[in-house]
Scaffold this active site. Structure first.
Site, mmCIF file in Angstrom:
data_model
loop_
_atom_site.group_PDB
_atom_site.id
_atom_site.type_symbol
_atom_site.label_atom_id
_atom_site.label_comp_id
_atom_site.label_asym_id
_atom_site.label_seq_id
_atom_site.Cartn_x
_atom_site.Cartn_y
_atom_site.Cartn_z
ATOM 1 N N GLY A 196 0.177 75.610 -95.655
ATOM 2 C CA GLY A 196 0.709 75.479 -94.292
ATOM 3 C C GLY A 196 2.186 75.780 -94.152
ATOM 4 N NE ARG A 256 -6.535 76.414 -90.408
ATOM 5 C CZ ARG A 256 -6.396 75.250 -91.008
ATOM 6 N NH1 ARG A 256 -6.578 74.135 -90.325
ATOM 7 N NH2 ARG A 256 -6.081 75.184 -92.279
ATOM 8 C CE LYS A 309 3.944 64.454 -102.812
ATOM 9 N NZ LYS A 309 3.033 63.354 -102.915
ATOM 10 N N GLY A 340 -5.241 73.588 -98.812
ATOM 11 C CA GLY A 340 -5.918 72.982 -99.971
ATOM 12 C C GLY A 340 -6.924 73.932 -100.592
HETATM 13 P P1 AMP Z 1 4.333 71.351 -99.647
HETATM 14 O O1 AMP Z 1 3.479 70.825 -98.536
HETATM 15 O O2 AMP Z 1 4.128 70.656 -100.953
HETATM 16 O O3 AMP Z 1 4.289 72.854 -99.751
HETATM 17 O O4 AMP Z 1 5.817 70.935 -99.281
HETATM 18 C C1 AMP Z 1 6.487 71.460 -98.177
HETATM 19 C C2 AMP Z 1 7.707 70.626 -97.907
HETATM 20 O O5 AMP Z 1 8.534 70.595 -99.045
HETATM 21 C C3 AMP Z 1 8.546 71.141 -96.783
HETATM 22 O O6 AMP Z 1 8.407 70.322 -95.671
HETATM 23 C C4 AMP Z 1 9.964 71.116 -97.342
HETATM 24 O O7 AMP Z 1 10.896 70.501 -96.470
HETATM 25 C C5 AMP Z 1 9.830 70.286 -98.596
HETATM 26 N N1 AMP Z 1 10.847 70.630 -99.594
HETATM 27 C C6 AMP Z 1 11.092 71.846 -100.127
HETATM 28 N N2 AMP Z 1 12.140 71.782 -100.960
HETATM 29 C C7 AMP Z 1 12.589 70.506 -100.979
HETATM 30 C C8 AMP Z 1 13.656 69.828 -101.641
HETATM 31 N N3 AMP Z 1 14.491 70.477 -102.476
HETATM 32 N N4 AMP Z 1 13.798 68.508 -101.396
HETATM 33 C C9 AMP Z 1 12.962 67.866 -100.564
HETATM 34 N N5 AMP Z 1 11.938 68.453 -99.913
HETATM 35 C C10 AMP Z 1 11.746 69.764 -100.105
#
Ligand code: AMP
Length: 391
Positions: free
Chosen positions: A348, A37, A198, A371
């Site tokens: 990220g 950054r 999520k 975000g």
């Molecule tokens: P996000 O910040 O929502 O993009 O989520 C990223 C995180 O999602 C990473 O740290 C991954 O370890 C987690 N992740 C991806 N796939 C899975 C899964 N099948 N089960 C649990 N966590 C996951």
């Protein structure tokens, strides 16, 4: 189309220019970690210096609780920035008040000053006009180059524009151009890849992209909630029960546009050393959990990506932090890097994944904002951008 004035449209010579940068970078024991950054803000800083401006930089760092905290001090960032610019960088121990005022007053054309963390004042996040006015009093012009915080209306990103004419820096302009174009006028076919933990964080994005994208490829933990919405048990997998109804609605609305994994990598526990096996998508047996997309899914998704005109990717395909469950994410990274599409990666974790895979230089645009990039893909106007002067 980017319809805001930028630093090319102003005469900065002999002026004091307050630049909101995003220097919210990892700091450990006062050592600067990944400085992407900072590097990304250098073109704007150098341009203003070349124009003969006195450059006053401000940023937040971390999440201080509204007062000074040593571990979130910008001081080490000033030292690091001095090395990057190859010149002295002055530092003020507060972003407003007497110290900031005298440091700003003494600053001459061609010099740089970094102010202390804006979030050492609770008023920053409240977009307090008193704080915004004090910040604005330090300078003649305002530049926003902090894309990562442009989705927040804070004193240093929005409030300040009520007291100073505000224009965009090069980084902000670049981010908005790429992300904006992807949602308003993408080169077709437009393929979105959505992963991460999520669904709930990304519902707005998926909804908006359903009307814009030709295909949405789903992976990561969010796929589990879609599987459960289809009626498959997902055993110990991460799942968001509160998002089940939304997932059902999205599946109905999306039809064949939304693609789910056709095979999966299961683990017997959430652990780097877990026992694992590959299985076709379907009901997951008790005692197992989904941690990655399988090789057939990578193949199928790669085919879609190969034919794309634009690819937008947010969120890893699995728990890529565990090498055994990183194949899906790296497979998709390879496919995106190999395609001739305009490729944009935001968020990220997916940025970390592409950097770890060594393929970052094959990507058209890697966003510095998580975000903020999601809000752009959601089709929202960012308050930090809306506040700048129109062209
Ligand atoms: P996000 O910040 O929502 O993009 O989520 C990223 C995180 O999602 C990473 O740290 C991954 O370890 C987690 N992740 C991806 N796939 C899975 C899964 N099948 N089960 C649990 N966590 C996951």
């Amino acid at each position: 189309m980017f319809n805001k004035k930028t630093i090319r449209d102003i005469d900065a010579k002999g002026k004091k220019v307050l630049v909101r940068v995003d220097f919210n970078i990892p700091l450990k024991d006062s050592i600067v970690g990944d400085d992407t950054r900072i590097q990304a803000a250098l073109p704007t800083i150098k341009y203003l210096l070349d124009q003969g401006a006195a450059v006053i930089l401000c940023s937040h760092l971390g999440r201080p609780k509204g007062g000074p905290e040593e571990k979130y001090s910008m001081k080490p960032v000033a030292e690091h920035l001095a090395k990057c610019l190859g010149m002295k960088v002055a530092f003020a121990s507060d972003c407003i008040g007497p110290d900031a005022e005298s440091a700003a007053k003494m600053l001459k054309s061609g010099e740089v000053l970094l102010l202390e963390n804006t979030r050492f004042h609770a008023e920053e996040e409240k977009n307090d006009m008193g704080m915004a006015k004090q910040l604005a009093s330090l300078a003649d012009l305002y530049v926003n180059d902090a894309f990562g915080t442009a989705h927040r209306a804070h004193a240093s990103t929005e409030g300040v524009t009520h007291f100073l004419p505000g224009v965009a820096g090069f980084l902000l302009e670049k981010e908005i151009k790429y992300l904006g174009q992807a949602v308003t006028d993408p080169k077709k076919p437009f393929v979105a890849i959505m992963g991460g933990a999520k669904i709930s964080d990304k519902i707005g994005v998926i909804k908006n992209l359903l009307s814009k994208a030709d295909t949405i490829l789903i992976g990561g933990g969010m796929a589990n909630t879609f599987f459960k919405a289809q009626g498959y048990p997902v055993a110990d997998s991460l799942v968001e029960d509160e998002a089940l109804e939304t997932a059902k609605t999205l599946l109905k609305e999306a039809g064949t546009k939304l693609r789910l994994p056709v095979d999966l990598v299961l683990a017997d526990k959430f652990d780097a050393e877990a026992k694992s096996r590959i299985t076709p998508a379907g009901p997951v047996e008790d005692g197992w959990r989904i941690l990655d997309i399988g090789p057939e899914t990578v193949k199928a998704y790669a085919q879609v990506i190969e034919g794309a005109g634009t690819v937008v990717w947010n969120g890893p395909m699995g728990v890529f932090e565990f090498p055994r469950f990183a194949e899906g994410t790296y497979g998709i990274a390879k496919a995106v890097a190999a395609s001739n599409a305009v490729s944009i990666i935001g968020g990220g974790e997916s940025v970390a994944a592409i950097q770890q895979s060594g393929l970052a230089n094959k990507i058209t645009h890697i966003s510095t904002g998580g975000g903020a990039s999601l809000e752009m893909l959601e089709g929202l106007e960012l308050p930090g951008v809306a506040a700048l002067q129109d062209k």
